[in-house]
Design a protein around this motif. Sequence first.
Motif, PDB file in Angstrom:
ATOM      1  N   GLN A  13       0.850  -1.194   0.000  1.00 42.28           N
ATOM      2  CA  GLN A  13       0.000   0.000   0.000  1.00 42.28           C
ATOM      3  C   GLN A  13       0.886   1.245   0.000  1.00 42.28           C
ATOM      4  OE1 GLN A  13      -3.246   0.925   0.059  1.00 42.28           O
ATOM      5  NE2 GLN A  13      -4.061  -1.135  -0.070  1.00 42.28           N
ATOM      6  N   PRO A  14       0.535   2.260  -0.760  1.00 39.85           N
ATOM      7  CA  PRO A  14       1.311   3.495  -0.717  1.00 39.85           C
ATOM      8  C   PRO A  14       1.129   4.212   0.625  1.00 39.85           C
ATOM      9  CG  PRO A  14      -0.538   3.715  -2.231  1.00 39.85           C
ATOM     10  CD  PRO A  14      -0.547   2.314  -1.740  1.00 39.85           C
ATOM     11  N   ILE A  15       2.190   4.829   1.087  1.00 40.15           N
ATOM     12  CA  ILE A  15       2.143   5.728   2.228  1.00 40.15           C
ATOM     13  C   ILE A  15       2.072   7.129   1.641  1.00 40.15           C
ATOM     14  CG2 ILE A  15       3.386   6.640   4.222  1.00 40.15           C
ATOM     15  CD1 ILE A  15       4.586   3.843   4.595  1.00 40.15           C
ATOM     16  N   LEU A  16       1.077   7.906   2.068  1.00 36.06           N
ATOM     17  CA  LEU A  16       0.834   9.221   1.486  1.00 36.06           C
ATOM     18  C   LEU A  16       1.067  10.331   2.499  1.00 36.06           C
ATOM     19  CD1 LEU A  16      -2.503   8.450  -0.381  1.00 36.06           C
ATOM     20  CD2 LEU A  16      -0.178   8.303  -1.273  1.00 36.06           C
ATOM     21  N   GLU A  17       1.547  11.456   1.990  1.00 34.44           N
ATOM     22  CA  GLU A  17       1.642  12.696   2.745  1.00 34.44           C
ATOM     23  C   GLU A  17       0.829  13.722   1.976  1.00 34.44           C
ATOM     24  OE1 GLU A  17       4.780  16.174   3.986  1.00 34.44           O
ATOM     25  OE2 GLU A  17       5.169  14.906   2.274  1.00 34.44           O
ATOM     26  N   ASN A  18      -0.247  14.200   2.558  1.00 31.09           N
ATOM     27  CA  ASN A  18      -1.135  15.164   1.881  1.00 31.09           C
ATOM     28  C   ASN A  18      -1.561  14.678   0.500  1.00 31.09           C
ATOM     29  OD1 ASN A  18      -1.033  17.011   4.034  1.00 31.09           O
ATOM     30  ND2 ASN A  18       0.895  17.829   3.267  1.00 31.09           N
ATOM     31  N   GLY A  19      -1.852  13.393   0.390  1.00 28.11           N
ATOM     32  CA  GLY A  19      -2.323  12.832  -0.868  1.00 28.11           C
ATOM     33  C   GLY A  19      -1.249  12.522  -1.884  1.00 28.11           C
ATOM     34  N   HIS A  20       0.020  12.780  -1.552  1.00 22.12           N
ATOM     35  CA  HIS A  20       1.133  12.529  -2.469  1.00 22.12           C
ATOM     36  C   HIS A  20       1.966  11.350  -1.970  1.00 22.12           C
ATOM     37  CE1 HIS A  20       0.298  16.242  -4.599  1.00 22.12           C
ATOM     38  NE2 HIS A  20       0.211  16.850  -3.415  1.00 22.12           N
ATOM     39  N   SER A  21       2.465  10.564  -2.891  1.00 18.11           N
ATOM     40  CA  SER A  21       3.251   9.392  -2.533  1.00 18.11           C
ATOM     41  C   SER A  21       4.493   9.784  -1.748  1.00 18.11           C
ATOM     42  CB  SER A  21       3.659   8.632  -3.791  1.00 18.11           C
ATOM     43  OG  SER A  21       4.441   7.521  -3.437  1.00 18.11           O
ATOM     44  N   ALA A  22       4.676   9.127  -0.587  1.00 13.34           N
ATOM     45  CA  ALA A  22       5.844   9.375   0.245  1.00 13.34           C
ATOM     46  C   ALA A  22       6.624   8.090   0.482  1.00 13.34           C
ATOM     47  CB  ALA A  22       5.416   9.979   1.582  1.00 13.34           C
TER      48      ALA A  22
END
Length: 64
Positions: A13-22
């Motif tokens: 699963q992607p980890i997101l910061e403010n909806g952006h891939s982190a």
Amino acid sequence: MRFTLPQPVEPGQPILENGHSAGSVTSVGVGPDHAVGMGYVKTAVLADPNVELTANDLKLTILD
């Protein structure tokens, strides 16, 4: 990075910061009160001590 979250998510699963891939989740285990996971996150993202990260719309709590 180690983290907790309210319920498990699938590795990858992607980890997101403010909806952006982190970064992305690499592994997750289930504890008595929450899930515990590990993942890769961009170093620049972790430089902010107030960063808020999510995976599958669940807030991650970063462990030291």
